[in-house]
Every structure is written in C-alpha cells, then in structure tokens.
Motif scaffolding. Structure first.
Motif, short mmCIF file in Angstrom:
data_model
loop_
_atom_site.label_atom_id
_atom_site.label_comp_id
_atom_site.label_asym_id
_atom_site.label_seq_id
_atom_site.Cartn_x
_atom_site.Cartn_y
_atom_site.Cartn_z
N VAL A 104 80.43 -9.95 -83.25
CA VAL A 104 79.46 -10.90 -83.78
C VAL A 104 78.21 -10.88 -82.92
O VAL A 104 78.29 -11.02 -81.70
CB VAL A 104 80.04 -12.34 -83.81
CG1 VAL A 104 78.97 -13.34 -84.23
CG2 VAL A 104 81.21 -12.40 -84.77
N ASN A 207 80.86 -18.48 -83.43
CA ASN A 207 81.03 -18.03 -84.82
C ASN A 207 81.89 -16.78 -84.82
O ASN A 207 81.41 -15.69 -84.52
CB ASN A 207 79.66 -17.73 -85.45
CG ASN A 207 79.78 -17.34 -86.91
OD1 ASN A 207 80.70 -17.78 -87.59
ND2 ASN A 207 78.88 -16.50 -87.38
N GLU A 208 83.16 -16.95 -85.12
CA GLU A 208 84.06 -15.80 -85.16
C GLU A 208 83.88 -15.06 -86.47
O GLU A 208 83.66 -15.68 -87.51
CB GLU A 208 85.51 -16.26 -85.00
CG GLU A 208 85.81 -16.83 -83.63
CD GLU A 208 87.29 -17.05 -83.40
OE1 GLU A 208 88.07 -16.73 -84.32
OE2 GLU A 208 87.66 -17.52 -82.33
N PRO A 209 83.97 -13.73 -86.44
CA PRO A 209 83.78 -12.97 -87.67
C PRO A 209 84.93 -13.20 -88.64
O PRO A 209 86.04 -13.53 -88.24
CB PRO A 209 83.77 -11.51 -87.18
CG PRO A 209 84.59 -11.54 -85.93
CD PRO A 209 84.32 -12.88 -85.30
N ARG A 219 80.60 -7.13 -95.07
CA ARG A 219 79.53 -7.40 -94.11
C ARG A 219 78.71 -6.14 -93.83
O ARG A 219 77.48 -6.19 -93.75
CB ARG A 219 80.12 -7.94 -92.81
CG ARG A 219 79.07 -8.47 -91.84
CD ARG A 219 79.63 -8.85 -90.49
NE ARG A 219 79.98 -7.68 -89.70
CZ ARG A 219 81.22 -7.27 -89.49
NH1 ARG A 219 82.23 -7.94 -90.01
NH2 ARG A 219 81.46 -6.19 -88.77
N ASN A 270 81.25 -2.77 -82.20
CA ASN A 270 80.37 -3.68 -82.92
C ASN A 270 79.61 -2.94 -84.01
O ASN A 270 79.72 -1.72 -84.16
CB ASN A 270 79.40 -4.39 -81.95
CG ASN A 270 78.64 -3.40 -81.09
OD1 ASN A 270 77.93 -2.54 -81.61
ND2 ASN A 270 78.81 -3.49 -79.77
#
Length: 680
Positions: A104, A207-209, A219, A270
């Motif tokens: 994130v 904010n966790e994915p 996403r 990421n």
C-alpha cells in the motif's frame, strides 16, 4: 488423530457418546453442529472453547463471529479510507501519520487530494526520507509552517537517526505561530523507534490492501489507462502477457498469507514492481518481432522481483512461477490454464473492458490450489494466526491483581519450577566422553564432546535460574528483570529466550523440557554403549551441521580424498529399522518431518498429504557421502531441510527425494521441506 468422546450423564448414569469427526473434519468447523445435545447446553463462548481444542485453525473465525454478534460488525470490517474526512478532522498542529502496510502506497491518493484542494502546484511538497535528506526536510517544514504548505515526509522508518529532531519540531508546532493551511503528513512502517509523542499528538491512518488474487488484479488494472492498453504494436501479445504479469504479481503478493509455507522471508513486493515489469514488456515487444521470453524471464525474475529476494529457496520458487507463466503457450494455447482450478485461465483476447469483466468474474476467495498449494497450507497458516492471537491476548492481560490471586500464581509457578528441578536430567559425564574418545577416534566423537559441553552449560543455566527463582518467590533474593521474565514464562508455559541460546525451538515450555530430557538420554545412551549408534536422531544435535560435516570428514579420511570433493546421496529406508546394521558408509538418520507433502513408504516417493495431516514423520534416511559428480536431478525434488519451522536462517542441508507422479515444480510451489523439530 485421537478419537474424542463427548459424554453426558443423565438419570440412571447412562453415558451417550458421539464421535465428533463431523465437527473435526468440517471445512467450517465453527458452524458445524456439535455432537449430541451440546449445542443446546453451551453459550457461544463455550462453543468457541470447544473449537479451540478441536480445530485451532478456525478460532479466528469464531472470534470474528463472536465480536460481530455481540458488539457489532463495524469492529471487524475495516472502514473505507476517506482522506477528505480525515483532512476535515485535522489541524495545523497535529501531524497526519500513515502507518504503512505491505503493498500500500498512500502517495497517489494524497497527491489526488492535494490537486482537489488546489494545493498541488506550488503548495504541496513531498520528500522520501533517507540518508542525507534531513537538511532538505528541515527547510520544507520551516517554509511550510510560514506559507501554509502541505509537507509529506515519506518513509520515516528509513531515517531513524533524524526522528528525535522531528520530534522536537512537532513539539514546537504546539506553541509556535503556524499558518492555518499548514499540514504535516508522515508515513512510516511500524517501528519501535518512532517517537511516541508524535503518535500521541498525531492522527493515525492505516489502510490495509484488499486481500485476494481478484482484488489485487482489479487494483492493478485500475493503474492502466485504456490508451496504455493500446500503445504496443503487437497488441494481442501485450494484452495477454499483461494479464499474465498481473496474475503473477497477485500470486507473489498474496502468497505471504501462507506464512512459512509462503515465503521464507517477508518481502515488500509492491505495485512499482508490476509497473516496471509492464513498461519493460511494452519496450521489448516494440523492439522485437519474436517475443524474447528468456530476456523477460531474466529481468522480471532476477532483477525486478528477484531484487527483493535474499533467500535461495525463495528465489527458486519465484523462478518456478515465472517459468510457469512467461512462456509461449500463453500466447498460442487457447484458454491456457494458469492453475489446476477451472476458473484461473487466460481469457479470450479482446477489449480492455473484456479483461476487466473477466477479472470481476474470478472468485473472491482464493483456494490454496490457485497458488499451487495444498489445502493443508491454509490450515497451517490459520493455526499460526490463532497462536499469534492468543500470544497477543496474553501480552495485554492486566498485570495487577489481588494479593490472594498473586499468591496462587506464585504457588503455581513455584510448584512448576520445583517439578522441573526434580525431573532435571543429570549433566553429561564429560570424563566418560573423553574416555570414549580414546576408543572412537573419528570426528563424530569430537562432535559428541561439543554437544555434551553445550548441553551441560544449558542444564547448569536452567538449574541456577530455577533455584534463584524459588529463592526470589520466598523473598530470599531480589526479583531481577530476568527472574521476573522467567516467572511469567513458566506461568504462561512459554519458553524463556535465555534458554534458546543453545538451540532454537518454538515448542511451549512443557513440551520443550520433555524434548530436552530425550536429547540428553540420546547422548547418554551413546556414551554408555561405548559405540556409535546405528541410527542417529539428528534432531537431538544442537548444531547438526557439525555432525554432517564430521560424517564427511570420516569418509574423506577413509577414502583419502578432500572433504570438498564429497557430496551427499540419500536413500529413504523402505524396510523396518530393526533390519539395519552398523555401516561406515555414511550414517542412518531419523527424526525428520516432511511438511507440505505426504510420503508413500511402499513406493519410496512423495505423494499428496492427507487432509489435515500437516506433517509426516519420515522413515530413516541413509545419508551416504559420495565423490562429487554431476548428478541427474530428473525425477528428484531437492527438499531443503530446516532446523525448525521458522525457515529463515535455519537451513541445514538439501535432501533429494523422489517426486512420484508430480514434477519437482509441483512440490516447489507446495513449499515442501523437511523439518528437524516441530512446534509442539
């Protein structure tokens, strides 16, 4: 699996029993009916206790249901991140702190917010902290406070030495004259070095994915514009390989949920890895008519994603995934299967919307087979999650209690410590070991002496610590920090860290102590027999690498060749151990457990593990030193052998096992390995 019998007394003393296999084997054990009339006799919390005993892997689901039913679903459902709302709640003196989660990056959303608030052109400044960035950060903050800028200092965890100065700046914010539009945004991975005062003053945001292959692919496709989707001349190749890249990236990120059966080390893959790979793909497809698969594999597996990997077995797994998906069949085979499951395949080529619609049709919940994993991998990781949950609950228990309760706790700990002292094995007789070394002049006798000395040191430390603890409970000596920690460990059944310096173990204290006694018995029986064992319990060695090296040295001396010219050959015994006899051609070894697969003893090869059979005790294995030569690995799986289930840093030796009906790649994705010690 033990048969468990539920028993309920009724009039006349009759006992009704039911085999709870239905509950035990259910995929959702927390929802399965309990035997007999138990359901009507217990509360929801009581059911949770029963599930805790029968199926520890399902306890987190029980807890979620319990919280939802009793205090509401909002406590288990993460809220949607609304930066607008957070901005309205903020002020010029309180920093806004993003607590980073893997995968994130808050920067794009913050950039968008700055543009929406007309701050982006000359009033929003971002800086990624690191070595040498402190002076620039200081200037940005000074200018921002005067002129009302937004300042975003990213990755504070990479500039630990500067954080005390940042702490002072935030403290000055509380009293200094500051422009009303000024906002300080920070981001940091969780670290104990982050100043507590900043956390107390600031507004924390995490904010966790979203989890799952589908959510990750959705996403990633949001990062791609329709124009970008059409930019490559070889458009069909690009679209198919782009879909494959998105699938690989999602697999690589989500595999971490399997914990030790996922990656040996936790890597921070990421979205930038995907974006660089996508850009590389577009460049190469435009530059070459023939798709350069080898170059793409090398750059993606070795350079981009492989740049994160520091473990050779993780690198092998990454290579296996890349080889499975970056290949010509992706382009030529219609509906090429990306998994053994029916719903993961290469869709029919088409528009940008068609690919996005296909992703939306994918399952929301991922089956382990999507990753090449066995369903048992889910169970193993959920058991570990449950253990973490209970460890956390123990850590937050109130430390203060009534005098009566404290006295009861002290009595329990004193009783347990006294029992351990009573059962404490005697130290290994070093004089007897040295006498034995006159008979056995091989390197193995030296290893025996080293092990005896290590274990004697451990036994002395344990005995001293327990005696001091008993004196401390009686008030005869001061309760030091070390003794207080030992007190807590004994009460909670945890293994003290100080006792793990001889060898690593994840066992609870009672199981560890029993295992220690068995180890001492093994070495004592070796000394008393005045001869080398026929079968070596390799798990008993605190440093098994020295033992294996000694076996190689013995063969090197016998055959008059260098140790560096020797390698291993392995043969798993099919017969019973009682038929084995002494050998100077290597050693027979037992005490190894197979994780991530089963073992077909009759055929002598790997097979699929039975449901809920997380580990399998391996038969005795013959470790035979042979002169190094290039060996054929076809039909063989090279299984890493680890000292414990925490695989990082505990690798001992690679053991060749027959693959059976499946190729080696199948077992690589299963993370199949051998363990010397279990967690219980």
């Amino acid at each position: 699996m033990h048969r468990i019998v539920y028993c309920r007394r009724v009039k006349g003393g009759d006992c009704y029993s039911t085999d709870p296999n239905v509950t035990y084997t259910s995929e959702e054990a927390e929802k399965a009916p309990l035997p007999s009339t138990i359901d009507s006799l217990i509360t929801e919390f009581g059911r949770m206790l029963i599930i805790r005993c029968l199926r520890p892997d399902r306890i987190t689901h029980c807890v979620l249901n319990f919280v939802t039913h009793n205090i509401g679903s909002k406590f288990v459902e993460p809220p949607i991140l609304q930066l607008n709302t957070i901005l309205e709640e903020s002020n010029k003196r309180s920093p806004l702190i993003f607590l980073l989660s893997p995968g994130v990056d808050p920067a794009p959303k913050l950039q968008q917010l700055a543009e929406d608030k007309m701050m982006a052109k000359s009033r929003y400044y971002t800086l990624s902290l690191g070595q040498g960035q402190a002076p620039r950060a200081r200037k940005l903050l000074e200018a921002g406070m005067k002129k009302g800028h937004w300042v975003f200092l990213a990755n504070c965890h990479l500039s630990i030495s500067w954080l005390p100065e940042l702490d002072k700046i935030v403290e000055q914010l509380q009293t200094a004259a500051v422009h009303s539009d000024f906002r300080l945004w920070l981001s940091s991975s969780p670290t104990i070095d982050f100043p507590i005062s900043i956390l107390q003053i600031g507004l924390k945001i995490t904010n966790e994915p979203q989890k799952g292959i589908k959510a990750n692919m959705k996403r990633l496709y949001e990062l791609i514009t329709p124009e970008q989707f059409q930019r490559v001349k070889q458009d069909e190749k690009y679209r198919k390989l782009l879909f494959t890249l998105a699938f690989i990236h999602s697999i690589v990120i989500e595999r971490k949920k399997f914990l030790q059966l996922g990656w040996n080390i936790h890597y921070t893959f990421n979205d930038s890895d995907f974006q660089v790979s996508e850009n590389l793909l577009a460049i190469y497809l435009d530059a070459y008519d023939k798709t350069p698969f080898d170059a793409l594999k090398y750059l993606i597996a070795i350079v981009i994603y492989g740049g994160h990997c520091t473990d050779e077995w993780d690198m092998r797994l990454l290579h296996t995934y890349i080889d499975s998906y970056i290949r010509n069949e992706i382009l030529e085979v219609t509906y090429y299967k990306l998994s053994s499951l029916a719903y993961y395949y290469m869709p029919r080529d088409g528009t940008f919307k068609l690919y996005k619609d296909f992703i939306n049709s994918m399952p929301t919940t991922d089956h382990p087979e999507a990753f090449g994993q066995h369903p048992n991998a889910d169970i193993a990781s959920q058991i570990q999650e449950s253990k973490t949950l209970f460890d956390t609950l123990l850590a937050v228990l109130p430390q203060k209690s009534s005098a009566t309760v404290e006295k009861e706790v002290e009595n329990e700990v004193a009783k347990a410590a006294s029992e351990m002292l009573k059962l404490m094995p005697h130290q290994v007789d070093i004089a007897a070991v040295k006498k034995y070394m006159l008979i056995d002049t091989s390197p193995l006798s030296v290893v025996l002496l080293q092990e005896a000395e290590r274990y004697n040191t451990l036994l002395l430390n344990i005995t001293t610590a327990l005696n001091d603890l008993l004196k401390s409970i009686e008030g005869l000596v001061v309760m030091t920090v070390e003794l207080d920690e030992l007190f807590k460990c004994i009460y909670e059944g945890r293994l003290p860290y100080a006792w793990q310096r001889t060898y690593q173990s994840l066992k609870p204290l009672p199981a560890w102590f029993q295992d220690l006694r068995q180890r001492i018995n093994f070495f004592n029986s070796w000394i008393e027999s005045q001869r080398q064992p026929i079968i070596y319990w390799i798990s008993a060695f605190s440093y098994p690498t020295a033992f294996l090296t000694a076996v190689l040295q013995r063969t090197a001396r016998k055959d008059q060749i260098g140790v560096d010219q020797l390698s291993w050959e392995f043969e798993v015994n099919k017969a019973e151990d009682k038929y084995l006899s002494d050998t100077d051609d290597g050693v027979y070894v037992n005490g190894l457990y197979l994780e991530g697969a089963g073992w077909d003893r009759k055929q002598g090869m790997l097979c699929e593990a039975k449901s809920m059979e997380l580990v399998t005790l391996m038969p005795t294995i013959h470790f035979r030193p042979i002169e190094y030569k290039k060996k054929l690995t076809r039909g063989l799986y090279i299984a890493p052998c680890y000292y414990s289930s925490i695989r990082v840093g505990s690798f001992i030796v690679a053991i060749e096992l027959k693959t059976g009906s499946m190729p080696a790649e199948h077992w690589i994705k299963r993370a199949t390995a051998l363990l010397m010690n279990l967690d219980n």
